[in-house]
Design a protein around this motif. Structure first.
Motif, PDB file in Angstrom:
ATOM      1  N   ARG A  51       4.526  33.677  20.674  1.00  0.00           N
ATOM      2  CA  ARG A  51       6.157  34.137  21.144  1.00  0.00           C
ATOM      3  C   ARG A  51       6.992  33.084  22.034  1.00  0.00           C
ATOM      4  O   ARG A  51       7.578  33.541  22.552  1.00  0.00           O
ATOM      5  N   ALA A  52       6.427  31.732  22.009  1.00  0.00           N
ATOM      6  CA  ALA A  52       7.037  30.718  22.646  1.00  0.00           C
ATOM      7  C   ALA A  52       6.614  29.528  22.092  1.00  0.00           C
ATOM      8  O   ALA A  52       5.707  29.894  21.105  1.00  0.00           O
ATOM      9  N   VAL A  53       7.467  28.694  21.977  1.00  0.00           N
ATOM     10  CA  VAL A  53       7.194  27.459  21.523  1.00  0.00           C
ATOM     11  C   VAL A  53       5.449  26.869  21.545  1.00  0.00           C
ATOM     12  O   VAL A  53       4.920  26.455  20.658  1.00  0.00           O
ATOM     13  N   TYR A  54       4.791  27.190  23.552  1.00  0.00           N
ATOM     14  CA  TYR A  54       3.424  26.635  23.377  1.00  0.00           C
ATOM     15  C   TYR A  54       3.618  27.807  24.465  1.00  0.00           C
ATOM     16  O   TYR A  54       3.867  28.157  25.258  1.00  0.00           O
ATOM     17  N   GLY A  55       1.548  27.923  24.493  1.00  0.00           N
ATOM     18  CA  GLY A  55       1.524  28.675  25.022  1.00  0.00           C
ATOM     19  C   GLY A  55       0.946  27.703  27.200  1.00  0.00           C
ATOM     20  O   GLY A  55       1.290  26.907  27.056  1.00  0.00           O
ATOM     21  N   ASP A  56       0.734  28.689  27.877  1.00  0.00           N
ATOM     22  CA  ASP A  56      -0.158  27.937  28.754  1.00  0.00           C
ATOM     23  C   ASP A  56      -1.726  27.256  28.492  1.00  0.00           C
ATOM     24  O   ASP A  56      -2.287  27.798  27.322  1.00  0.00           O
ATOM     25  N   GLY A  57      -1.903  26.439  29.153  1.00  0.00           N
ATOM     26  CA  GLY A  57      -2.819  25.703  29.201  1.00  0.00           C
ATOM     27  C   GLY A  57      -2.704  24.601  28.245  1.00  0.00           C
ATOM     28  O   GLY A  57      -1.622  23.975  27.371  1.00  0.00           O
ATOM     29  N   PHE A  58      -4.016  23.725  28.130  1.00  0.00           N
ATOM     30  CA  PHE A  58      -4.222  22.731  27.345  1.00  0.00           C
ATOM     31  C   PHE A  58      -5.182  22.521  26.529  1.00  0.00           C
ATOM     32  O   PHE A  58      -6.131  22.684  26.670  1.00  0.00           O
ATOM     33  N   THR A  59      -5.307  22.534  25.719  1.00  0.00           N
ATOM     34  CA  THR A  59      -6.572  22.162  24.146  1.00  0.00           C
ATOM     35  C   THR A  59      -6.570  20.581  23.481  1.00  0.00           C
ATOM     36  O   THR A  59      -5.060  20.119  22.898  1.00  0.00           O
ATOM     37  N   LEU A  60      -7.636  20.124  22.610  1.00  0.00           N
ATOM     38  CA  LEU A  60      -7.552  19.170  21.902  1.00  0.00           C
ATOM     39  C   LEU A  60      -7.857  19.895  20.249  1.00  0.00           C
ATOM     40  O   LEU A  60      -8.316  19.354  19.446  1.00  0.00           O
ATOM     41  N   ALA A  61      -7.650  21.125  20.386  1.00  0.00           N
ATOM     42  CA  ALA A  61      -7.470  22.278  19.391  1.00  0.00           C
ATOM     43  C   ALA A  61      -7.051  21.902  17.240  1.00  0.00           C
ATOM     44  O   ALA A  61      -7.272  21.832  17.049  1.00  0.00           O
ATOM     45  N   HIS A  62      -5.974  21.573  18.586  1.00  0.00           N
ATOM     46  CA  HIS A  62      -5.480  21.456  17.450  1.00  0.00           C
ATOM     47  C   HIS A  62      -5.636  19.502  16.955  1.00  0.00           C
ATOM     48  O   HIS A  62      -5.076  19.424  15.148  1.00  0.00           O
ATOM     49  N   TYR A  63      -5.876  18.709  16.992  1.00  0.00           N
ATOM     50  CA  TYR A  63      -6.489  17.382  16.558  1.00  0.00           C
ATOM     51  C   TYR A  63      -8.262  17.515  15.782  1.00  0.00           C
ATOM     52  O   TYR A  63      -7.686  16.901  14.861  1.00  0.00           O
ATOM     53  N   THR A  64      -8.931  18.348  16.172  1.00  0.00           N
ATOM     54  CA  THR A  64      -9.772  18.337  16.052  1.00  0.00           C
ATOM     55  C   THR A  64      -9.522  19.353  14.797  1.00  0.00           C
ATOM     56  O   THR A  64     -10.409  19.200  12.593  1.00  0.00           O
ATOM     57  N   THR A  65      -8.834  20.373  14.812  1.00  0.00           N
ATOM     58  CA  THR A  65      -8.177  21.183  13.147  1.00  0.00           C
ATOM     59  C   THR A  65      -7.996  20.454  12.435  1.00  0.00           C
ATOM     60  O   THR A  65      -8.172  20.357  11.138  1.00  0.00           O
ATOM     61  N   ALA A  66      -6.811  19.556  12.600  1.00  0.00           N
ATOM     62  CA  ALA A  66      -6.094  18.775  12.008  1.00  0.00           C
ATOM     63  C   ALA A  66      -6.757  17.093  11.440  1.00  0.00           C
ATOM     64  O   ALA A  66      -6.951  17.109   9.972  1.00  0.00           O
ATOM     65  N   LEU A  67      -8.366  17.053  12.095  1.00  0.00           N
ATOM     66  CA  LEU A  67      -8.828  15.912  11.277  1.00  0.00           C
ATOM     67  C   LEU A  67      -9.974  16.337  10.599  1.00  0.00           C
ATOM     68  O   LEU A  67     -10.647  15.818  10.371  1.00  0.00           O
ATOM     69  N   SER A  68      -9.649  18.036  10.817  1.00  0.00           N
ATOM     70  CA  SER A  68     -11.706  18.229   9.763  1.00  0.00           C
ATOM     71  C   SER A  68     -10.164  18.888   8.406  1.00  0.00           C
ATOM     72  O   SER A  68     -11.373  19.638   7.850  1.00  0.00           O
ATOM     73  N   ASP A  69      -9.508  19.010   8.499  1.00  0.00           N
ATOM     74  CA  ASP A  69      -8.622  19.361   7.673  1.00  0.00           C
ATOM     75  C   ASP A  69      -8.542  18.418   5.777  1.00  0.00           C
ATOM     76  O   ASP A  69      -7.798  17.801   6.115  1.00  0.00           O
ATOM     77  N   PRO A  70      -9.655  18.773   4.340  1.00  0.00           N
ATOM     78  CA  PRO A  70      -8.693  17.685   3.651  1.00  0.00           C
ATOM     79  C   PRO A  70      -7.750  17.727   3.219  1.00  0.00           C
ATOM     80  O   PRO A  70      -7.257  16.799   2.587  1.00  0.00           O
ATOM     81  N   TYR A  71      -7.039  19.409   3.082  1.00  0.00           N
ATOM     82  CA  TYR A  71      -6.032  18.917   2.552  1.00  0.00           C
ATOM     83  C   TYR A  71      -4.872  18.172   3.755  1.00  0.00           C
ATOM     84  O   TYR A  71      -4.161  17.001   2.982  1.00  0.00           O
ATOM     85  N   ILE A  72      -4.704  17.760   4.846  1.00  0.00           N
ATOM     86  CA  ILE A  72      -3.965  17.708   5.757  1.00  0.00           C
ATOM     87  C   ILE A  72      -4.822  15.484   5.073  1.00  0.00           C
ATOM     88  O   ILE A  72      -3.739  14.243   5.473  1.00  0.00           O
ATOM     89  N   TRP A  73      -6.241  15.190   5.307  1.00  0.00           N
ATOM     90  CA  TRP A  73      -6.779  13.643   4.979  1.00  0.00           C
ATOM     91  C   TRP A  73      -5.910  13.238   3.588  1.00  0.00           C
ATOM     92  O   TRP A  73      -5.748  12.259   3.931  1.00  0.00           O
TER      93      TRP A  73
END
Length: 294
Positions: A51-73
């Motif tokens: 519903r918005a550009v970003y939500g409440d709170g902070f997380t490292l999930a975007h980094y862990t998801t990107a670094l574990s994705d073979p397509y992005i690598w």
């Protein structure tokens, strides 16, 4: 009082206020470099939201998801390979041109300068469209190859890394010629003459004298071309297709098409970190080689 007695006072007066001279540069660095990076880092740590550009709170999930994705690598590896390939090709093509310009006394030298700078005189989108006309299946390149009887079917010169590499090499060639030209012009011709007078051939003089002394220009030009190549967006977006997609295209896709700003910001930070690692390693290797110069 003599002039020599007043000089120390003048120097101390300017020396005391000299630190204020760097304030404008510091402000520019903070406003246009540090703050944007801090904003991107902060964005990459925010929660995703529909519903918005970003939500409440902070997380490292975007980094862990990107670094574990073979397509992005895979796209990251392709981006680095395109950057290295473009840099090597630009160096191989640009060094002879810079060397000739540095040593030429011909009346046509100014015309060659114009040819070197010509890619910078045309808009990037226009240049990329020109390469689309040349590299398409019915483009100039395939028509010439067919007319010469070298091919029966069109070659796939677009929508892959080949087209991106060719276009980027053309676009960024001046960025390696100009630093090399300045460095080669700073080398005294007496050094090469001394080498020749001692019995060295032209080739040996170039390999043992001119080439090592031009390493600072090579270092500056190659770093500039590499960084520009891996961060280019327009050319890979127009010529790369799905087979030549780079990290810049993927980041814009995350930000604009998918409206995933935190994930796109994380990809941008990962790309920047990888670029810093490669450039740092390259600086260490080239600095070690330059320290061995006489």
């Amino acid at each position: 009082m003599s002039t020599t007695e007043t000089l120390p006072r003048v120097e101390s007066r300017f020396g005391g206020s000299a630190t204020w001279m760097i304030v404008p540069a510091l402000v520019l660095l903070i406003v246009f470099f540090a703050l944007p990076y801090l904003t991107i880092i902060t964005m990459s740590l925010r929660e995703a939201s529909t519903r918005a550009v970003y939500g409440d709170g902070f997380t490292l999930a975007h980094y862990t998801t990107a670094l574990s994705d073979p397509y992005i690598w895979g796209i990251l590896g392709r981006t680095i390979m395109v950057g290295i390939t473009v840099t090597v090709l630009a160096l191989l093509l640009g060094y002879p041109v810079a060397y000739h310009l540095a040593n030429s006394r011909s009346r046509w030298t100014s015309l060659l300068y114009i040819f070197v700078l010509s890619p910078l005189l045309v808009g990037l989108v226009v240049r990329t469209f020109a390469w689309m006309i040349i590299l398409s299946n019915n483009g100039v390149a395939n028509q010439v190859l067919k007319a010469l009887g070298l091919i029966d079917f069109p070659l796939q010169l677009m929508n892959n890394t080949l087209g991106v590499t060719i276009a980027l090499t053309h676009v960024f060639l001046p960025f390696i010629i100009l630093p090399l030209l300045g460095n080669l012009q700073a080398i005294s011709p007496d050094i090469a003459m001394a080498s020749r007078s001692l019995g060295a051939s032209r080739l040996r003089t170039f390999l043992k004298v001119t080439l090592p002394l031009s390493l600072p220009g090579i270092q500056a030009g190659t770093i500039l071309v590499f960084v520009l190549s891996i961060s280019a967006y327009v050319t890979p977006a127009m010529l790369g297709g799905t087979g030549g997609r780079t990290m810049s295209v993927l980041v814009v896709q995350y930000l604009v098409d998918n409206f995933r700003w935190p994930a796109g910001a994380a990809l941008a930070i990962i790309m920047a970190a990888v670029a810093v690692i490669f450039v740092s390693l390259y600086l260490r290797v080239t600095a070690r080689a330059m320290r061995r110069l006489p």
